[in-house]
Every structure is written in structure tokens, then in C-alpha cells.
Scaffold this active site. Structure first.
Site, PDB file in Angstrom:
ATOM      1  N   LYS A  72       0.858  -1.190   0.000  1.00  0.00           N
ATOM      2  CA  LYS A  72       0.000   0.000   0.000  1.00  0.00           C
ATOM      3  C   LYS A  72       0.891   1.236   0.000  1.00  0.00           C
ATOM      4  O   LYS A  72       1.766   1.387   0.868  1.00  0.00           O
ATOM      5  CB  LYS A  72      -0.882  -0.051   1.250  1.00  0.00           C
ATOM      6  CG  LYS A  72      -2.168   0.734   1.144  1.00  0.00           C
ATOM      7  CD  LYS A  72      -3.063   0.386   2.322  1.00  0.00           C
ATOM      8  CE  LYS A  72      -4.303   1.227   2.352  1.00  0.00           C
ATOM      9  NZ  LYS A  72      -5.079   0.988   3.576  1.00  0.00           N
ATOM     10  N   VAL A  73       0.651   2.098  -0.975  1.00  0.00           N
ATOM     11  CA  VAL A  73       1.548   3.231  -1.217  1.00  0.00           C
ATOM     12  C   VAL A  73       0.718   4.516  -1.255  1.00  0.00           C
ATOM     13  O   VAL A  73      -0.334   4.549  -1.909  1.00  0.00           O
ATOM     14  CB  VAL A  73       2.254   3.032  -2.593  1.00  0.00           C
ATOM     15  CG1 VAL A  73       3.161   4.192  -2.925  1.00  0.00           C
ATOM     16  CG2 VAL A  73       3.008   1.710  -2.633  1.00  0.00           C
TER      17      VAL A  73
END
Ligand code: G3P
Length: 216
Positions: free
Chosen positions: A87-88
Site C-alpha cells: 500500500k503506497v
């Protein structure tokens, strides 16, 4: 539409998984901190435990904000289990990192999406998922579900493959509206999922059936 649970709480993950309708889990630093998960080893172990509990995509968020650091962190997270989705955050270096992960076969979830423009960038970078935060938009007086519908329309026209993962879900109506608006996934707190079960006429009807069954 896929159902993910949005929590790092193992008991809640188990309860949702036991229903048989769970397709994955999302977490974020706030949810991990809420469970008292502290320190690198504990964080990685917690993700591993979740991966062993649920057969589906499990989002694990990077804690850095520069390209090099996010790539380094993402590689470690992705090595925990094949189902890990890195998750960015939706920032400039985040887009670069998503492109790098995409090119290197690592799944991503672009988080903190609040506009259609951000969604287009995440899709162009090849994100597996992107997470518009519905409830937080509603909190500011904008309609979060409308953003889901707008992104879904753009993705249909343009043929983008990125899955729209409606996040910051606060209630059962959000889930229904996101399903109508074309979300591919809803990640929800357990209460919102269980809220979908409720209808007073179901309870009244069942009570009557059970009462009448005694006369059979
Ligand atoms: O998936 C994102 C979610 O955890 C944020 O929810 O309720 O803090 O806006 P909320």
C-alpha cells in the site's frame, strides 16, 4: 464486488472470514497502532498472521515517503507472503514506486485517493487497486460515492484495469451505494458488514416462523 475487511484486529478478521464472504484485508498505520503492534518484527509478523488466516489480498502499507525507501520497504513487505499488496500513498514518489512495483510483479494499493485525477495517475502507473476514501470525503461535504461513480465511468471509457477499492466505509449504506456506483471492492469495518444483515422484518418473520414451527 469483493469484500475486504478494514482492520488489523485478528478477532474481527476471523469473524468476517468465518462468514465465508471475505476476499481480503486492508490495514493502515492507524489500524495497526490501534492494535498495539509496535516495532518492525511485530509489524511483519502481524501481516504474516493475517496472510495465514485469510486466503486473499492483504494490504500492508509502507511507512516511508521517498521512492528509494518505499521500494526497499515494499520489497520486504512483499516477501512476507505472495498475497501481500504493498500500500503506497498517493504522492509523486508514490506514483514512481507503484510503477516500479508494477514492473517488478508486486501488487499495489494506491491509498489516500480523493480525486479522479489522482485515480487516473494511479491507474497509469499500473496500481492493482486504488483506494478512494469515501467517508473522509463525506466529512468535508463532498459526496464520496459520487467519486467512485466518476472513477468507474472513466475506467470503463479508458479500459483501465486498476480495481476501485472503496475505503473509509462507515456504514452499510456506503457499501450498497459503492456497489451501485461500480466499486470493484469495498473494504469495510466489521460493523458495516454485519449491518448489511439487519432488517426488522427478517427478525419478526423468523420469530413467527419459529413460533409456528412448534405447531407443526
Ligand atoms: O481504508 C481506509 C480507512 O481505514 C480509513 O477509514 O474511517 O479512518 O476514514 P476512516
Amino acid at each position: 464486488m469483493k469484500f475486504f475487511i478494514d482492520t488489523a484486529n485478528l478477532a474481527q478478521i476471523k469473524e468476517a472470514n468465518d462468514l465465508g464472504i471475505l476476499d481480503g484485508v486492508t490495514t493502515n498505520p492507524s489500524l495497526m497502532a490501534k492494535e498495539g503492534i509496535k516495532g518492525n518484527d511485530a509489524i511483519l509478523n502481524h501481516y504474516k498472521t493475517i496472510c495465514e488466516m485469510v486466503d486473499g489480498d492483504i494490504s500492508a502499507e509502507v511507512l516511508s515517503v521517498t521512492f528509494d525507501e518505499m521500494v526497499a520497504e515494499g520489497k520486504i513487505l512483499a516477501a512476507i507472503h505472495p498475497n501481500i499488496v504493498v500500500k503506497v500513498p498517493m504522492i509523486k514518489d508514490g506514483i514512481k514506486a507503484i510503477k516500479w512495483f508494477t514492473d517488478n510483479g508486486i501488487k499495489t494499493n494506491c491509498t489516500l485517493v480523493f480525486s479522479a485525477g489522482q485515480a487516473i495517475l494511479a491507474a497509469k502507473a499500473g496500481a492493482t487497486y486504488l483506494s478512494p476514501f469515501i467517508g473522509r470525503l463525506d466529512d468535508t461535504g463532498y459526496d464520496g460515492v459520487e467519486l467512485i461513480a466518476q472513477i468507474a465511468n472513466i475506467f470503463t471509457i479508458q479500459g483501465f484495469q486498476t480495481e476501485i477499492l472503496a475505503a473509509s466505509i462507515r456504514n452499510p449504506l456506503h457499501i450498497i451505494k459503492c456497489a451501485e456506483a461500480g466499486a470493484d471492492v469495498c473494504t469495510c469495518p466489521l460493523d458495516s458488514i454485519l449491518g448489511l444483515l439487519k432488517h426488522p422484518l427478517t427478525d419478526i418473520g423468523l420469530a413467527k416462523f419459529l413460533e409456528d414451527a412448534k405447531k407443526m
